[in-house]
Scaffold this motif. Structure first.
Motif, mmCIF file in Angstrom:
data_model
loop_
_atom_site.group_PDB
_atom_site.id
_atom_site.type_symbol
_atom_site.label_atom_id
_atom_site.label_comp_id
_atom_site.label_asym_id
_atom_site.label_seq_id
_atom_site.Cartn_x
_atom_site.Cartn_y
_atom_site.Cartn_z
ATOM 1 N N LEU A 143 0.838 -1.202 0.000
ATOM 2 C CA LEU A 143 0.000 0.000 0.000
ATOM 3 C C LEU A 143 0.876 1.255 0.000
ATOM 4 O O LEU A 143 0.609 2.212 -0.735
ATOM 5 C CB LEU A 143 -0.918 -0.014 1.228
ATOM 6 C CG LEU A 143 -1.912 1.150 1.313
ATOM 7 C CD1 LEU A 143 -2.885 1.108 0.154
ATOM 8 C CD2 LEU A 143 -2.669 1.122 2.634
ATOM 9 N N ALA A 144 1.922 1.247 0.803
ATOM 10 C CA ALA A 144 2.823 2.409 0.875
ATOM 11 C C ALA A 144 3.381 2.724 -0.509
ATOM 12 O O ALA A 144 3.436 3.883 -0.938
ATOM 13 C CB ALA A 144 3.952 2.144 1.863
ATOM 14 N N ASN A 145 3.794 1.679 -1.199
ATOM 15 C CA ASN A 145 4.285 1.820 -2.568
ATOM 16 C C ASN A 145 3.272 2.613 -3.409
ATOM 17 O O ASN A 145 3.624 3.590 -4.083
ATOM 18 C CB ASN A 145 4.495 0.420 -3.135
ATOM 19 C CG ASN A 145 5.211 0.390 -4.464
ATOM 20 O OD1 ASN A 145 4.918 1.203 -5.332
ATOM 21 N ND2 ASN A 145 6.149 -0.516 -4.625
ATOM 22 N N GLU A 146 2.020 2.212 -3.333
ATOM 23 C CA GLU A 146 1.018 2.877 -4.162
ATOM 24 C C GLU A 146 0.689 4.285 -3.684
ATOM 25 O O GLU A 146 0.320 5.139 -4.487
ATOM 26 C CB GLU A 146 -0.243 2.021 -4.245
ATOM 27 C CG GLU A 146 -0.123 1.063 -5.406
ATOM 28 C CD GLU A 146 -0.828 -0.242 -5.191
ATOM 29 O OE1 GLU A 146 -0.508 -1.190 -5.915
ATOM 30 O OE2 GLU A 146 -1.691 -0.335 -4.309
ATOM 31 N N LEU A 147 0.824 4.530 -2.406
ATOM 32 C CA LEU A 147 0.554 5.883 -1.912
ATOM 33 C C LEU A 147 1.601 6.873 -2.425
ATOM 34 O O LEU A 147 1.287 8.014 -2.742
ATOM 35 C CB LEU A 147 0.522 5.913 -0.381
ATOM 36 C CG LEU A 147 -0.636 5.175 0.293
ATOM 37 C CD1 LEU A 147 -0.595 5.401 1.798
ATOM 38 C CD2 LEU A 147 -1.983 5.621 -0.243
ATOM 39 N N VAL A 186 3.709 6.289 -5.181
ATOM 40 C CA VAL A 186 3.883 6.219 -6.633
ATOM 41 C C VAL A 186 2.571 6.531 -7.380
ATOM 42 O O VAL A 186 2.584 7.131 -8.453
ATOM 43 C CB VAL A 186 4.398 4.800 -6.990
ATOM 44 C CG1 VAL A 186 4.151 4.468 -8.439
ATOM 45 C CG2 VAL A 186 5.872 4.674 -6.625
ATOM 46 N N GLY A 187 1.439 6.122 -6.781
ATOM 47 C CA GLY A 187 0.139 6.224 -7.445
ATOM 48 C C GLY A 187 -0.237 7.621 -7.915
ATOM 49 O O GLY A 187 -0.640 7.802 -9.068
#
Lengths: 203, 203
Positions: free
Chosen positions: A162-166, A168-169
């Motif tokens: 989730l952190a990745n997507e927060l 990078v998203g």
């Protein structure tokens, strides 16, 4: 190998000779892309004809046209980001900045725009691209986040996927899905700092 | 009007009669989508033939095939979200949850998947879809964020366009760009709460 690297190969013998052939093949595909030929209409046979080689020459190097397309796309990418390593925050800014620059390239290059627009209609190409280009980049982000947990920059209870997507998203959405929205110079830093800090007012 | 609403229209006279014609046209397009006909091959003429009406009947209602496609897509969407209004946080969770559910629909519907995969190759369709479907949804999010600044749930110094993408982007990326990643039930709430709270450890 990339198109850029290929350009420096000398066509003498042995490996360099082979690189010249690869370069001719990849540049032939770039030409087909530039001419706006739909990806679905580009066969290995047509690639062979464009490059002036036999199909067997191609199949000795790639298992199919999807792998060739991905090599072409990779050749058009910037080299991997060099991480400053000063902090998780600084590394993340560099990685998110890379997405911003890819977005700018995509907007300015009719070729890239056109190829990516068709990509989703070609699930096999999408899969190969995802596995060989996107996944390695996600792993780099994951490693940076893991180091952030270790050195106390990131909350330990956070789900790293989730952190990745927060982080990078928001940039990916701006770069890929919202072609008319600005990609300001400081956008990567603003995203990373805002996600770290949170948007609730601090008392 | 939507395909669903159209289904309830009676073919008597006046407006209901007209709705029955619209329904037949939209359902004809759904049939073409289901048959896997590429969007580029669907002309107003072909739509007219499929629905058994004249081209003039279509042009009285829509200015072109892009508008028809978008009406079909809109008919397949869930109705607009009802906002609880209890807090900015709760409203955002409902809005982000809607993106999650659209993602689930997209994954389970070959028709939707197929149409969206082609959308980016048809810039005019993308523009009409963006303007009539995406933009109104972004405005709803923006209004919710503005109320959050007013009632003190959101930092007043935050750029609202960026805030929009921080809340919505992670779910959009998961739903649209990463079709193999899970869309867990609690994902919307986790995204909203994590972005509000921030990911830096609190001392």
């Amino acid at each position: 190998m990339t198109v850029e690297q290929g350009r420096n190969a000398k066509g003498t013998r042995g490996r360099p000779r082979s690189e010249a052939v690869e370069r001719a093949i990849l540049e032939g595909v770039v030409k087909l892309f530039e001419d706006g030929v739909p990806l679905a209409d580009i066969s290995v046979e047509r690639i062979a004809r464009t490059a002036g080689v036999g199909k067997a020459t191609i199949y000795r190097r790639w298992s199919g046209k999807e792998e060739i397309f991905v090599d072409v796309l990779r050749g058009l990418e910037e080299p991997p980001a060099t991480l400053p390593g000063t902090s998780m925050r600084d590394d993340l800014v560099v990685l998110v900045e890379r997405i911003r620059r890819r977005g700018l390239n995509m907007r300015s290059s009719a070729l890239l725009h056109n190829v990516f627009a068709q990509m989703k209609s070609l699930p096999k190409l999408w899969d190969v691209y995802h596995e060989t280009v996107i996944e390695p980049q996600r792993r780099v982000v994951r490693d940076v986040l893991r180091r952030g947990v270790e050195n106390g920059e990131l909350r330990a209870d956070v789900d790293l996927v989730l952190a990745n997507e927060l982080f990078v998203g928001p940039m990916l959405v701006r770069a890929v899905l919202r072609p008319n929205d600005p990609l300001d110079d400081d956008l990567a830093a603003r995203i990373v700092d805002t996600v770290l800090e949170g948007m609730r007012p601090r008392k």
